[in-house]
Design a protein around this motif. Structure first.
Motif, mmCIF file in Angstrom:
data_model
loop_
_atom_site.group_PDB
_atom_site.id
_atom_site.type_symbol
_atom_site.label_atom_id
_atom_site.label_comp_id
_atom_site.label_asym_id
_atom_site.label_seq_id
_atom_site.Cartn_x
_atom_site.Cartn_y
_atom_site.Cartn_z
ATOM 1 N N GLY A 1 83.601 2.707 39.860
ATOM 2 C CA GLY A 1 83.495 3.943 39.099
ATOM 3 C C GLY A 1 83.032 3.715 37.678
ATOM 4 O O GLY A 1 82.203 4.465 37.140
ATOM 5 N N CYS B 1 90.598 5.573 41.744
ATOM 6 C CA CYS B 1 89.600 6.590 41.438
ATOM 7 C C CYS B 1 89.751 7.192 40.047
ATOM 8 O O CYS B 1 89.564 8.395 39.850
ATOM 9 C CB CYS B 1 89.643 7.702 42.489
ATOM 10 N N VAL C 1 89.024 11.604 39.211
ATOM 11 C CA VAL C 1 88.308 12.404 40.200
ATOM 12 C C VAL C 1 89.008 13.724 40.505
ATOM 13 O O VAL C 1 88.460 14.561 41.209
ATOM 14 C CB VAL C 1 88.144 11.615 41.521
ATOM 15 N N GLU D 1 79.234 3.030 37.748
ATOM 16 C CA GLU D 1 78.238 3.904 38.354
ATOM 17 C C GLU D 1 78.541 5.395 38.267
ATOM 18 O O GLU D 1 77.687 6.210 38.576
ATOM 19 C CB GLU D 1 78.079 3.507 39.832
ATOM 20 N N TRP D 2 79.739 5.784 37.846
ATOM 21 C CA TRP D 2 80.108 7.195 37.902
ATOM 22 C C TRP D 2 80.127 7.851 36.519
ATOM 23 O O TRP D 2 80.938 8.744 36.267
ATOM 24 C CB TRP D 2 81.473 7.366 38.571
#
Length: 820
Positions: free
Chosen positions: A433, A391, A155, A436-437
């Motif tokens: 993450g 993250c 991130v 879904e990211w």
């Protein structure tokens, strides 16, 4: 066995020099005095070569430091000690270091989160010895490791996921980017012979106790790792706890022994609000070696057994389910060597005095100093410890994998003695993450950390610390068929509210356990304006935005006011309204979650503390000023909570009793005018069991307002608990102008001043911004609503009596925003 520190406190003269990278001319070829333990930026500041990294836009101007190689050097005298081994011990090196002793490379290291020990017996010379510790530039080292391992999603702008260094040291959405280098903890020579205690795992259990009992039969199983040198004979290993000893003879062929101590009837350790926190000294000896620690006897459980609603997440101590009221914890300073036992204690006291019973150490930080866990042990604050993954996706190949395993093993062993530590957690948001990211497309068939969270780390915990539960991640649903952030299962992070929605949307969620959620607000006025020098100061000024790291953070603050509060007319109003809105948002969420009990079993707000002067989610800023959010948390985390909640198209009074004793009294709910006139009253009898809840529908005559702008509801308990409800938003509420609504008197007292506010009409959410009088001032209360005819006395410490205690912004309320 003796330890000789090679530190500044030990009288050594360490120096620091930049050896490669974008070195400024004034530093080229130059050495500066260094403090060990310490960090590069601190030494450069002490030498007046850089300004405070926190100030203005110094962060940007000092980026070169993280792209530069650094050398620490010192000399020391040594004479033979007569011992068989001379070990060089380094408990914290940040991060990629090469250690050279008398011209010979001793070792290279690549992990901030572990300690090192090297046999240097053959390298020492009688007389003067030279030691060099060369650190690779952290930013460049991370990029090099990323090239070796392959780029994986993260991130942030630096590849922190490629190295074992504090992730947030590279910057975060609340953190400054000051990628540092340094010798973080003790470094020195340990001389020893015969047998050495390498590690102790004092695992506790309780036999024969009834759930909730204050005493039980304490059992300590001590796993003692041994190292041998020279030609030793056998050694007696002894463990003593609670006045009871166990002894065994160990031979040089044994690298570890296990001793069980039946300590007899002992008082049990509980979190605050559930019992006392007795701690027992543990002493382990092996030959001349000695280890000391403390333990608390208790059992820990985590219930994730499926039920009719999904999957619960209930922490229990000694068989007693604990309703979790807590906050997430980040490193208290980007320069870790500035953290002291006193600073740790002050921050944990912030949690305790806000009514918290749990802190979650977030996975982008560090395995904390023992000073942190010690105070949690003493004050009864449970600790949820993340393994350090946050993250991002993480390679499961070497050279990273072996470092991950080494640090996990060392820290599980190191922290096992702490009664407060009750859970290990694999990662922060990484499983979410991946799902879904847009990570799956970018990662393809490469490893991304799943093996750490579901195989390696739980295996290490099961082997080394089976007394504590393990969770693969946060959020996590504890079922392979559910989304990891499904509110019906396990733990949930709620970030849609801060990012996209009005905070009333918290009520649309029904989490079993909310382990992350929050809303931003600025720090104390002086904390912010001492480092932000925009002229004029403005929410969107350059330096203001340097101290706001969240994406579109100040725009989200503005949008978050919604219909709740008016747009500011001055920078003082911006500061106060956004602080207030932060407190309102989080309080609404927590009151809603508590009203769902026992479906909901706890909340851990993001976040308790700050690491630098910044607009953030913290409840307490970096200088220890308690923001309005902190005072809101103290109210909504009280053992006994009254709250008005929407139910079945109407309004109900919910009373949550998180107390060991029942709650029996009659609550008076009244509808009143802003001038205090009582228009309607209704008695609500409470008879709630310990750790129980009651929801009472309210009659129409109390709820039916004839003047929504000029009336409100209030419920009062005999213990000082209260709840307020308003029929319209503050922007429509007919609050009186402060000058007409209140009067102020002051009284000088030892160490400060008492400020008494008396009101003639409702004054809503009153706060004293005492730092505006003196940066060292603190106030005992805040976010106080005072009804007509009432008064409230604030005690201010650290500031003398003054005539300027009245008036906005020193004395701030909703009235100032909507009627001022």
């Amino acid at each position: 066995m003796t330890f000789r520190p090679l530190t500044t406190d030990g009288g050594l003269a360490w120096t620091l020099a930049a050896t490669n990278g974008p070195i400024p001319t004034e530093l080229s070829g130059r050495t500066v005095p260094a403090t060990v333990p310490g960090e590069v930026q601190l030494d450069l500041m002490a030498a007046d070569l850089i300004g405070d990294p926190f100030d203005g836009d110094n962060e940007k101007a000092q980026e070169w430091i993280g792209c530069t190689d650094w050398r620490y050097r010192t000399t020391f005298s040594w004479a033979p000690t007569g011992h068989d081994r001379e070990d060089l011990v380094a408990d914290g090196l940040d991060t990629a270091a090469t250690i050279t002793l008398n011209g010979t490379v001793v070792a290279t290291t690549a992990n901030q989160h572990r300690s090192y020990r090297f046999d240097v017996t053959s390298l020492l010379v009688e007389g003067e010895n030279e030691i060099l510790v060369d650190f690779r530039a952290p930013v460049e080292f991370a990029r090099e490791q990323e090239a070796i391992l392959g780029a994986l999603p993260t991130v942030m702008h630096h590849p922190f996921n490629a190295v074992r260094k504090t992730a947030s040291n590279f910057g975060w959405d609340w953190g400054i980017d000051v990628a540092s280098s340094g010798i973080l903890r003790r470094i020195g020579l340990e001389s020893w012979s015969g047998v050495r205690i390498a590690a102790v795992r004092p695992l506790v259990d309780v036999a024969g106790s009834v759930a909730g009992s204050s005493t039980g039969t304490g059992v300590l199983t001590a796993h003692v790792d041994l190292e041998w040198a020279g030609a030793p004979g056998s050694a007696d290993v002894e463990v003593v706890v609670a006045g009871v000893a166990s002894r065994i003879a160990a031979s040089p062929t044994q690298s570890s022994v296990e001793l069980r101590v039946d300590a007899g009837e002992v008082p049990l350790w509980y979190p605050r609000g559930y019992g006392s926190q007795p701690l027992h000294d543990v002493t382990v000896t092996a030959g001349d070696a000695r280890w000391e620690g403390r333990v608390g006897f208790r059992t820990v459980g985590l219930d994730t057994t499926p039920d009719e609603h999904g999957t619960p997440f209930t922490i229990s101590i000694n068989g007693v389910a604990v309703y979790a009221k807590g906050a997430n914890w980040i490193p208290g300073d980007p320069f870790l060597t500035r953290m002291t036992p006193e600073r740790y204690r002050a921050s944990v006291v912030d949690a305790v005095e806000a009514g918290m019973n749990i802190l979650r150490i977030w996975g982008g930080g560090i395995y904390e100093s023992d000073a942190f866990y010690d105070v949690c042990d003493e004050l009864g604050v449970l600790v949820w410890q993340d393994f350090l993954f946050a993250c991002a996706a993480y390679s499961e190949e070497d050279p990273l994998r072996s470092e991950v395993e080494a640090e996990a093993r060392e820290n599980v062993v190191r922290l096992s003695r702490h009664a407060s530590l009750v859970m290990w957690n694999g990662c922060n948001e990484n499983i979410w993450g991946y799902l879904e990211w847009d990570w799956r497309r970018r990662i393809g068939d490469r490893t991304w950390g799943e093996g750490y969270y579901t195989e390696l780390l739980p295996a290490i915990v099961a082997e080394l610390d089976p007394t504590r539960p393990y969770s693969p991640g946060s959020p996590f649903s504890f079922t392979r068929w559910a989304h990891p952030n499904d509110e019906r299962h396990g733990t949930m992070h709620i970030w849609t509210v801060w990012n996209d929605l009005d905070y009333e949307a918290y009520r649309s969620y029904r989490p079993r356990f909310a382990s992350e959620f929050g809303f931003q607000g600025p720090p104390a006025w002086t904390t912010l304006t001492d480092v932000v020098h925009d002229d004029p100061i403005d929410p969107y000024g350059h330096e203001m935005l340097v101290h706001q790291k969240a994406f579109e953070g100040n725009a989200k603050l503005e949008r978050g006011l919604g219909a709740h509060l008016p747009r500011w007319r001055s920078i003082d109003e911006w500061h106060w309204s956004t602080q207030l809105n932060q407190a309102r948002a989080v309080a609404l969420g927590i009151e809603h979650f508590r009203s769902l009990y026992p479906l909901n079993t706890g909340s851990i707000v993001w976040q308790l503390n700050d690491e630098w002067p910044v607009i953030s989610w913290a409840a307490v800023d970096v200088h220890g000023h308690r923001k309005p959010l902190w005072f809101a948390l103290r109210k909504v985390y009280a053992d006994r909570l009254l709250t008005f909640q929407p139910r079945a198209g109407s309004l109900a009074l919910v009373a949550h009793n998180d107390h060991a004793e029942g709650w029996m009294e009659t609550i008076t709910v009244s509808r009143r005018r802003l001038d205090g006139t009582v228009l309607s009253e209704h008695a609500v009898p409470l008879d709630i069991a310990a750790r129980g809840i009651a929801t009472t529908a309210l009659p129409a005559e109390v709820l039916r307002s004839g003047d929504e702008r000029g009336e409100y509801l209030v419920a009062h308990g005999s213990d000082g608990s209260s709840a307020f409800h308003y029929f319209v938003e503050d922007t429509s509420l007919a609050l009186a102008v402060p000058a007409d609504a209140l009067s102020v008197s002051t009284e000088a007292v030892e160490g400060g001043v008492r400020v008494t506010v008396t009101v003639h009409s409702l004054v809503k959410d009153l706060v004293l911004q005492v730092d505006r009088v003196d940066r060292s001032a603190r106030v005992d209360d805040g976010l106080v609503t005072i009804e007509a005819g009432g008064s409230h006395t604030f005690t201010v410490t650290g500031a003398g009596d003054t005539s300027s205690w009245a008036g906005f912004p020193l004395l701030s309320s909703v009235n100032d925003l909507v009627a001022g």
